[in-house]
Design a protein around this motif. Structure first.
Motif, short mmCIF file in Angstrom:
data_model
loop_
_atom_site.label_atom_id
_atom_site.label_comp_id
_atom_site.label_asym_id
_atom_site.label_seq_id
_atom_site.Cartn_x
_atom_site.Cartn_y
_atom_site.Cartn_z
N TRP A 229 -10.22 -21.32 -12.00
CA TRP A 229 -10.65 -21.61 -13.37
C TRP A 229 -11.97 -20.92 -13.60
CZ3 TRP A 229 -14.83 -23.99 -15.73
CH2 TRP A 229 -14.67 -24.33 -17.09
N ARG A 271 -14.12 -28.59 -8.11
CA ARG A 271 -14.82 -28.05 -9.27
C ARG A 271 -16.32 -28.16 -9.08
NH1 ARG A 271 -11.58 -32.28 -11.38
NH2 ARG A 271 -10.66 -30.94 -12.97
N ALA A 277 -12.81 -27.00 -15.34
CA ALA A 277 -11.36 -27.24 -15.29
C ALA A 277 -10.98 -28.58 -15.90
CB ALA A 277 -10.86 -27.14 -13.85
N TRP A 280 -7.36 -29.98 -15.46
CA TRP A 280 -6.85 -30.34 -14.14
C TRP A 280 -7.12 -31.81 -13.85
CZ3 TRP A 280 -8.83 -25.70 -10.68
CH2 TRP A 280 -8.17 -24.52 -11.08
#
Length: 356
Positions: A229, A271, A277, A280
């Motif tokens: 991402w 992350r 993201a 997600w």
């Protein structure tokens, strides 16, 4: 009975292992290895933030450590970037009759599926020294070989099982290894070492295959996947500053497939800050991190593990990783010669000496 123990390295994990070894009444710290010139010659307490000196001084002299007559070494030195050197260090202790528990060289978390060039010299060293080696951590390790067993034991029939680490790594100060390995902060067309073909399978595939063995099923294929991402705006956190257009989250997994169906998944969603993201999955209740197992079965089961209650979750994860090794010292010293995997231990084998 006190076990005489050497701590090998004082990095992110080693610092916390060292604090435990100094504090626990069932263990006696007799030696300490350090690589950095700024650490050699300093007292163990000084290197892990304790005030009372121990009299144990950090050294890089492996021969001197071998002469201490220790029962066990806690090996937390970074091994994945220098595996041959690490195998040689481990083998020297094992050949001399010193047991080893560790958190690095993570291919050995599932030793029966480790490559022969790693496994064979360590097995030979265990035989020569009548010693035991046990490598584990939180992931790879606990999530895929202990937590998942607890979840599956509650289902009469399971159709799929998913093991996940969903963690915000933003507060983890390890850009040099973790950040670089995952490709954080890089251009989206860059391939970090973690996503080179076969690397994910080498790290988690052994646990997928071991779980299949323990379930009594045969896998037709083990495959890996990954995605990135890219942040549309700059992100600044402890791990690093990430410019817009650069990678700030990754998602990857290793899957076990039988009869065309994915039945076992071991997945990471990592992350940098919770802004990354957003589409997600996140941990439950928007916590910053979780190690989770989800079983689709009769009944379905979900177990969420949160480490770091009262402290930063990444700090908690590092301490928990150290605990997987330190808490196995006693069983490693009692076990027959050879290389242990988590399924060789009783659940209670990771408990001895933890309450003091």
């Amino acid at each position: 009975m006190q076990r005489k123990v050497i701590q090998f390295s004082t990095g992110n994990v080693g610092e916390h292992a060292l604090r435990a070894l100094i504090g626990r009444p069932d263990l006696e710290l007799v030696g300490l290895h350090a690589h950095g010139a700024d650490k050699i010659g300093r007292d163990a307490a000084d290197l892990c933030g304790l005030s009372d000196p121990t009299g144990v001084i950090a050294t890089d002299d492996l021969d001197a450590l071998l002469e201490l007559g220790a029962d066990c070494v806690v090996y937390t030195s970074q091994a994945e970037t220098r595996p041959k050197e690490a195998v040689n260090e481990l083998a020297r202790f094992l050949r001399s009759g010193v047991n080893v528990v560790g958190t690095s060289l993570v291919w050995m978390v599932a030793p029966q599926y480790a490559d022969a060039w790693l496994r064979d010299p360590l097995e030979q060293a265990c035989r020569s020294g009548d010693s035991t080696l046990y490598i584990n951590g939180i992931d790879p390790g606990f999530s895929g070989d202990t937590l998942v067993h607890a979840a599956l034991s509650l289902s009469t029939r399971a159709s799929t099982v998913t093991v996940q680490e969903i963690f915000d790594y933003g507060s983890y100060d390890d850009a040099e290894f973790t950040g670089a390995s995952f490709g954080f902060g890089t251009a989206p067309d860059h391939t970090p070492i973690m996503f080179a073909p076969g690397v994910l399978t080498s790290l988690w595939g052994g646990q997928v295959r071991t779980l299949a063995d323990n379930l009594g099923i045969e896998l037709d294929e083990v495959r890996e996947r990954h995605e990135k991402w890219v942040t549309p705006r700059p992100i600044d956190c402890t791990m690093m500053a990430v410019d817009s257009g650069r990678v700030a989250a990754v998602r990857f997994g290793v899957e076990g497939i039988t009869r065309g169906k994915i039945v076992i998944t071991m997945e990471h969603i990592n992350r940098l800050t919770d802004a990354a993201a957003p589409d997600w999955p996140y941990p439950p209740e928007r916590r910053p991190g979780v190690h989770r197992v989800v079983v689709d079965g009769d009944p379905g089961v979900e177990i969420n593990t949160h480490v770091g209650l009262g402290i930063d979750h990444n700090q908690g994860g590092v301490i928990a990783t150290a605990a997987r090794a330190v808490n196995a010292i006693d069983v490693a010293c009692r076990a027959p010669a050879g290389i242990l995997a988590a399924h060789d231990l009783r659940p209670a084998d990771h408990l001895h000496g933890t309450m003091w």
